[in-house]
Design an enzyme around this catalytic site. Structure first.
Site, PDB file in Angstrom:
ATOM      1  N   LYS B 176       7.591 -10.243   1.223  1.00 54.48           N
ATOM      2  CA  LYS B 176       8.910 -10.592   1.252  1.00 54.48           C
ATOM      3  C   LYS B 176       9.369 -11.002   2.885  1.00 54.48           C
ATOM      4  O   LYS B 176      10.442 -11.504   3.183  1.00 54.48           O
ATOM      5  CB  LYS B 176       9.763  -9.479   0.927  1.00 54.48           C
ATOM      6  N   HIS B 246       1.841   3.297  -3.319  1.00 50.06           N
ATOM      7  CA  HIS B 246       2.240   2.487  -2.366  1.00 50.06           C
ATOM      8  C   HIS B 246       3.642   2.882  -1.693  1.00 50.06           C
ATOM      9  O   HIS B 246       4.370   3.650  -2.516  1.00 50.06           O
ATOM     10  CB  HIS B 246       2.063   1.130  -2.325  1.00 50.06           C
TER      11      HIS B 246
END
Lengths: 306, 306
Positions: B176, B246
Site C-alpha cells: 500500500k 506479521h
C-alpha cells in the site's frame, strides 16, 4: 441573506501549504489584500491570514449530472474490464469550501500548522511524576460538564440518564454529530461521579458504573436511533480531552477522530482488565499520542522520556 | 500514449450511489451505453458497470492558481475574524478520478456495495468452536509469504532481516506504500516461524521474537527512512488478513486502514500482556469487526453470537 462576493486571493509573500489531510489544504500567507472582500471588511496589506480549503463530499443527487455532462476526460489506464479516467468537471459540479481567518495572529497560524505527533509510552511512574502533576497544574475548566450533569445546559439533548450519583451517567449526542444521518453517529456518556479523571483512576470499584454505561448506553442507542450494540464502537480516550470520566459511542463504520489504537481503549476491554486485576491501570504502561507543540510533550522531553 | 476519450455517461435504469467515504462515491447502474468509449471497447446495452468517482487531493503547486483565479464564490458565514465561502473552481483546477469496471458481474457489484460492519466479541471458547474451525476449513494460500521468507520474491525490497528461524523476521515495505513520501509510511514485519496463525497463538514463549520485531523494526526504520520509533504505530491485526504472524509499522500521522481500536493491538501492549500472563490470549475475549457478508460473520450468526 449574506452578500455574495468573489474573493480573489493574490500571491502572498510567503505561502506555506500544509495539507491537513488528502482533501483539505491549509496555509498562511503574507497577506497583500483580499480583493472583492473589502465590502465585508476583509482587506489588508502584509497581514497574515489562514485560508483552509476543503473539497466538499459528493452529493448523491448530483451524480447523474456528473455522469451526463460533457467534460474533458483523460484516459489514464485500460486493462481488461478496468479503465481509469481523469475528469475535469464544470464549476457548477465542483465545490471547495474556503474558511478564512483574517487577520490571523501567530497563535492561529500555529494552530493550523501541521505538528509532528509522537507516541508516549507512559509507565505508572511517568503518570505520577509527569502527567498527574501537569494535569493538576492546569486549571482546565469543566463547568460545561457540570452544567450538563446539573441540567443547566443541553437538557433537551439528553438521550438517557441513570441518575444514581455513584453508578449513574448522562448520555448525550456529541457536538461533532449533527444527528442528520446515522453514518457518523457519535454520543458521549458522562458519569455523575466527579473524582474520576481518566482511565488511570479506574479500579474494580468502578465496575458497576462501567457496566451500566456499556449496557444502558447500547440499549438507549438501539431504542432511540435503531443502531444495534454490535454496530457501536464504545471506548475511552487516553489522554482524554477533559479530565472527567466519559465514554465515546461511535458508529463502527465511521472513522471517528481519536478511534485509533494509540488513543482509544474499548470499554469491554477496560472492564475485563479491571475484573482480572483491580489495579491494572495503576501499574501498566499506556501509550498515547502528543503533538510536539503540546506542553505535556515538553514535560516528557525534559524528563528524557521521548 | 492512451487515446483521450470523453466518456459521457447516460442515466442508468438503476443508479445506486454508495458513498465509500466522504470524497469517493461508488455506484452501479443498468448500463445503456458509454458514449465516447466505443473506440476503447466500452459500449453496451443494459449491462451493469461499476463506476467509482474520487475527488483527487489538492496539489500544492496549484494552490496559488486556485487563489488567484476569478471564480464564483458564495459567502456562507461571517463572524468576527472568520468567514466561509463556497468556491466553484474552473475545470482545469478540479479533478475527479473515475474508475470504470465494465462489464461488471454481480460479484463486482457486491464487492463495491457498502456492507454493514458488526463488532464480534470473541471469547476463547468462540475462538475454539467457531473461528479456528473456520480458519482451518479455508485453504488460504500464503505461498506469497513463504516466497518472501525464502527470498524467491521481493528480495530487493527487504529493509531488514533477522535470519534466526525461531526469533527472526523479515521487514518489507507494505504494497500500500509507494515509498514516495514518508507521510503514509507502511512496513510489515513477517516472522520466520510458520506455525503462529495470529494473536490467539501467542504465549510468553514468543516474547524474544516479539521484542526483536519491536526493537529491530524501529531501529531499521530510523536508519533507512529517518523516522524515529516514537513516530511509528506498531501493531497486529485481529483478525489478520492472512494467518501467518506479521506486525504492521505505520506512520503515526497516517490514518492507516485497520489502525482503529476494534482491529489493532499495539505490539507494546501485547508484549506487556504476555509478560504478565503467558496465556493472556488463550483466555481473554477479543473484539474484531466483520462485514455482514463475510462467511465468518454467518458462522457467528448461526451460533447466536451476534
Amino acid at each position: 441573506m449574506l452578500p455574495q462576493k468573489p474573493p480573489v486571493f493574490p500571491d502572498g509573500e510567503r505561502i506555506l501549504a500544509v495539507p491537513q489531510d488528502k482533501h483539505a489544504s491549509c496555509f498562511w500567507m503574507g497577506w497583500t489584500g483580499l480583493r472583492g472582500c473589502e465590502k465585508i471588511g476583509l482587506s489588508g496589506e502584509g497581514t497574515d491570514a489562514v485560508v483552509i480549503l476543503e473539497k466538499t463530499p459528493f452529493q448523491e443527487e448530483k451524480i447523474p449530472d456528473l455522469l451526463k455532462k460533457a467534460m474533458k476526460a483523460e484516459l489514464q489506464m485500460q486493462n481488461d474490464i478496468y479503465c481509469t479516467f481523469y475528469l475535469s468537471p464544470p464549476p457548477e459540479l465542483s465545490e471547495i469550501k474556503a474558511t478564512v481567518v483574517y487577520p490571523a495572529t501567530e497563535k492561529h497560524i500555529q494552530k493550523y500548522l501541521r505538528h509532528e505527533v509522537h507516541l508516549i509510552r507512559e509507565t505508572w511512574e511517568d503518570y505520577q511524576n509527569i502527567t498527574l502533576p501537569f494535569i493538576q497544574s492546569q486549571s482546565f475548566s469543566i463547568q460545561w460538564v457540570y452544567n450538563i450533569l446539573e441540567k443547566k445546559a443541553e437538557t433537551e439533548r439528553i438521550v438517557h440518564e441513570n441518575p444514581d450519583p455513584s453508578n449513574g451517567f448522562v448520555l448525550v449526542p456529541d457536538l461533532k454529530w449533527n444527528q442528520n444521518q446515522l453514518d457518523d453517529l457519535y454520543l458521549v456518556a458522562v458519569v455523575h461521579r466527579r473524582e474520576i479523571k481518566s482511565l488511570r483512576d479506574l479500579t474494580a470499584e468502578h465496575l458497576p458504573l462501567l457496566r451500566n454505561v456499556l449496557q444502558e448506553g447500547k440499549e438507549a442507542i438501539a431504542k432511540r436511533f435503531g443502531v444495534p450494540g454490535s454496530q457501536l464502537r464504545i471506548y475511552l480516550h487516553y489522554q482524554p480531552s477533559y479530565y472527567h470520566l466519559h465514554v465515546h459511542f461511535t458508529a463502527v463504520g465511521h472513522d471517528a477522530p481519536g478511534s485509533s489504537v494509540e488513543r482509544a481503549h474499548l470499554l469491554a476491554d477496560v472492564i475485563d482488565n479491571l475484573a482480572v486485576d483491580s489495579t491494572f491501570y495503576q501499574k501498566r504502561a499506556l501509550t498515547f499520542p502528543l503533538r510536539a507543540d503540546e506542553p505535556l510533550f515538553k514535560k516528557f522531553q525534559e524528563a528524557g522520556k521521548v
